[in-house]
Every structure is written in structure tokens, then in C-alpha cells.
Design an enzyme around this catalytic site. Sequence first.
Site, PDB file in Angstrom:
ATOM      1  N   CYS A 160      33.642  46.170  45.574  1.00 13.21           N
ATOM      2  CA  CYS A 160      34.271  47.857  44.673  1.00 13.21           C
ATOM      3  C   CYS A 160      35.666  48.345  45.930  1.00 13.21           C
ATOM      4  O   CYS A 160      34.952  49.054  47.158  1.00 13.21           O
ATOM      5  CB  CYS A 160      33.699  48.540  44.370  1.00 13.21           C
ATOM      6  SG  CYS A 160      34.186  50.228  43.790  1.00 13.21           S
ATOM      7  N   CYS A 184      29.477  54.309  40.901  1.00 12.98           N
ATOM      8  CA  CYS A 184      29.894  54.545  41.654  1.00 12.98           C
ATOM      9  C   CYS A 184      30.785  56.132  42.401  1.00 12.98           C
ATOM     10  O   CYS A 184      29.989  55.853  43.812  1.00 12.98           O
ATOM     11  CB  CYS A 184      31.309  53.982  41.494  1.00 12.98           C
ATOM     12  SG  CYS A 184      32.588  53.745  42.465  1.00 12.98           S
TER      13      CYS A 184
END
Lengths: 307, 268
Positions: A240, A271
Site C-alpha cells: 500500500c 489503512c
Amino acid sequence: MIEQHYNFAFLDERTKKRIRRALLKAVAVPGYQVPFGSREMPFAYGWGTGGVQITASIIGQSDVLKVIDQGADDTTNAVNIRRFFERTTGVASTEITREATLIQTRHRIPEVALTEAQILVYQVPMPEPLARLEPRRRETIKMHALSEYGLMHVRLYEDIAQLGAISRAYDYPVLVNARYLMSPSPIPKFDNPKMHMNPALQLFGAGREKRLYAVPPYTPVRSLDFEDHPFEVQKWEHACALCGATESYLDEMIVDDQGSRLFVCSDSNYCEDRRDGGHVGTQQAVSLRNVVPDQSEPGISSAGGAA
Amino acid sequence: MKPGVLLSARQAGKAFMQNGKPRWACRDVNFDLYPGEVLAVVGESGSGKTSLLRLLAARLACDEGSVHYEVRSEQANETNGLTDLAQMSEAQLRRLARTDWGFVEQHARDGLRMNVSGGANVGERLMALGARHYGRLRQEALSWMERVELDTARIDDLPGTYSGGMQQRLQIARNLVTQPRLVFMDEPTTGLDVSVQARLLDMLRELVDELQLAAVVVTHDLAVARLLAQRMLVMKDGCVVEQGLTDRVLDDPQHAYTQLLVSSVLTP
């Protein structure tokens, strides 16, 4: 804030009771599609009317609601459904997976492991996994009753024969409790293993098709496959870009007209949580060129490009 | 020792309602079929041949009389004796229909899955029975395609791209893959041209001989009956007017209708 003109959670008490009765049956027969009297909702079909009706039927004053659309809490569908319940029930809502007691989701299962105290409600467009293979509804009911699921494997065989691998990346068929074939709703197959022996109660609602079904806590859920072509989940070469996670489901976003792509976690709360915990990604898009691997370049991807 | 009867029809009949009155499509059919034996059912259009076949294959329920089949029990080489099909559950019948029986339709399109490849068509029954190994399924499909003389290079092609004769072969392969003991065939060669017909019949004869298949073949073509069948039934207006050994019936027809039928065959 709360709309006084509506009953708690929009639906009237009798309708909610009917849906709860259907849910009890669904929990008693894991994976079995229970017909229910689906109501018109102030949403268009395809916006999660099945999931909304289940949530409305089981939500209580003390619940904490989280709504996910494609993993994110701040996309149109999620925002609207969350606001709908805020206005018609006044219950607390959250974006934090751990704090939620009731999670309505579309297309994803949260990355954070769920607990026994949580209920996951899925929005389902097409509850019948055999629909594309056998057009007659009566025949599919019979096939479920006799657990004749060879046809699904014919489809998977055909995938391997034509494409070299089972091509289905989402809505990948599963067998629940070694008995019923079930559509897991259009979640990526990456999330299929999370359904297996999950401590949370999982409920599925299809509003247009008027069916609901359930996977009770700690129920075995197996993705169909062949012995020599076992089930596999998606993998990415990249982490990511925001939080550096390598274990999560990544969204791929094209950020310019040069083909640069940004890979970020699809689960926005996961996240954010990681970034708060000090994890940092490259903050950069990667440029992928659509080249065949046998050309002289060492790899098909290289870091760099516009951030 | 004489082997036991495999399939037995006892006064079997089927009526369809027409203007509130029953009209018998076939009635009072009696015969015994032994393992490895081929029985032809001949007669003109509308004489009830196909209805009879559907009765025997339990696709229709008898309105009168019964059909019995010797169901294989779980242990190999042991049988439960003759069972009335009407007494069996739908699950048992469906299982029987895709393991111990085959059904070759007149139009191959009705018996095939046209939206999946030839290989998947052959493998379907095996997958329904729990085969879950892609490599072995493919091997099996290839070997069956070879046995019915299909080009194995076309395993991944859709049946829609096959010729009529090839579709019929594929349908036969798809039915024989579970090694059935009894195959029902509804006009298997109708609609094919003569040379393709001859090759298909040749292949069927070989397969029947090699696999010790019993078969009930519905046909209006007496030549097909002569070539494949040991015994035959002649039907007219839903009744069996004559039955016996094929050669006897064709060479020495007793009933007026059979005599008419035999004499109307064109010989080039």
C-alpha cells in the site's frame, strides 16, 4: 436530527419481526436461501435494499453501526446508508471496525478480524449461485435440495480449459457447512477465507430477489476448487502506497495518462489505523507499462513516476 | 445361468388429457430386457414410441401398469432385484439417470450443454458424481473423445461449432462416461446423412458389444433396427402390435401393419 415521522429504523415492527423470523430460519440452515417479504425502501434496487432491511430489523438502541462500501466508509453508498440509519434510529455510528457492533458491507469484509460481539450484514445483488448456469428457478431449488452441484464445477472446469485458471475474482462460489452452495455476494475472492470459521454472525440480504441467508459463527465455508487447481487468493507485487501494508486487499488507481498506478488499501479504516500506528508507505504511484515479459527489460514494473 | 432381467415393463401405459378425456399415447406394453440386449421400438410418427421411451426412462410417470429396473446396490456385483420406478425417490431416480443410465436425444442440442466445451460436456456426469481432479477429468474426456472417433484437438471447442454427426458422437460419449448398463436412444441417427449414419451405427454397434450395454432404441428406420437390435417391438396407435426377434419380425412379419411397414422400405 432524528426523523420523528418514522418508526425506529424506518420499517414498522411487524415487518421487522417477519424479517427476523426469516433470519432465524436462515441461521438454522446455514447457506440456505430463505424467501422473505422484501419491502420497498427509499433506495433504488442495487443500492443495498436487502442489507438495509436486515440492518433495520436487527438494529437496537445500543448498537454502534459501521457502513462500508468497497472497503471505504466515505463513499456515496456508505455515507447515504449511514445517514439513513442515523436519521431513522439515532444510534451511534463509527468508522472504526473494532468499535462497531453491527457492520453493513458492500463488496468487502474488513481486514481486522471480527469478534463474536459483531454482526456483518452483506448487500447481495444475486443470491443464487447457479443462476447463470441454470435459468429455471425450480430446477435450481431442486439442485440445492439434492445438493447436485456438479454444474458449478463444470463452469470452473470450463474456466481452466479456456483460460488456464479459474477466472472468477469476485462472487467466488463457496460451500457452506459442507452442504449448501452459496454466493458470498460480490466480495473479492481475497475475502473468501475470512468467512471460514468467522466468530461473527454473517447475514446476507437480497432485496430485489427477496432472499436472505446466513453463515452462523464458526461455520466452515469452503471455496470450490479442483484438487490440482486449488483455490488461491489475489496477490500484489506492491505494498500500500499510504501505509505500506502487504497483507491487505489493494485498490489500483490510475493517476495520470502515463499509466501510473497508485496501490492503496481498499479498507480505509485499516489503512488509517496503520498510518496512525506509524506505518508509512512509499507515497508513490508505480508506473506499469503494458509490455510482454519476454522483452529485454529486466522487469515489467519499476518504481518511480508521479506521486 | 440365465442373467436376471434388467428392465421390465408390465402393462405400462401413459395417457395425455385431451378435451378432458384421456388419450392413450401408449398402453399395455409388456417386455423384459436382459443385460447386454438391444431392443428396437419401431413404428410410424405418433405411434407412441417416444412416450414409451420417456416412460421407461422415468421422465414420465406411468398412468397404468409399471416399469421395473434392477437397481445396482452399493456393494459391487450385488443387486436389490427389480424395483418399481414409481416407488423410487426423485433423488434416487436422478442419480440412476446419471450413473446407470444414458439418454441419447434425437436432437443432440437437447442432450448437450451448448455453452460449455466438448470436454466439459463429457466431464459433467463425473463432476456431478464428485470427481474433483481437473487433470484426470481431462484425460477421461480425451479418451472418450477418441473412442467415439472425435478429433481430440477440438476438446475445448463449443459443441455449437461441431457438425451434426460430431454433436451426436459427443452426446454418446457424455452418456457413456459413467459406464451405464442401460442406454435409451431416441432416433439417434435421424437427421444425419447416410454415410455419417453408417459410421455412427458402426460405432454404436461396437460400443454396445464392447461395454455389454443394454439399449432401448426408438427409430422409424427399419435398417437401424436390423443393424443394432436383437429384438424389436412394433407399435401402432399406442399399442404394441408385434414383438419378437428382429430377423423374425422383419423377414416374416405376422401383423398386417408390420407387413405394410416392411414392404414400404425403399431399397436402392
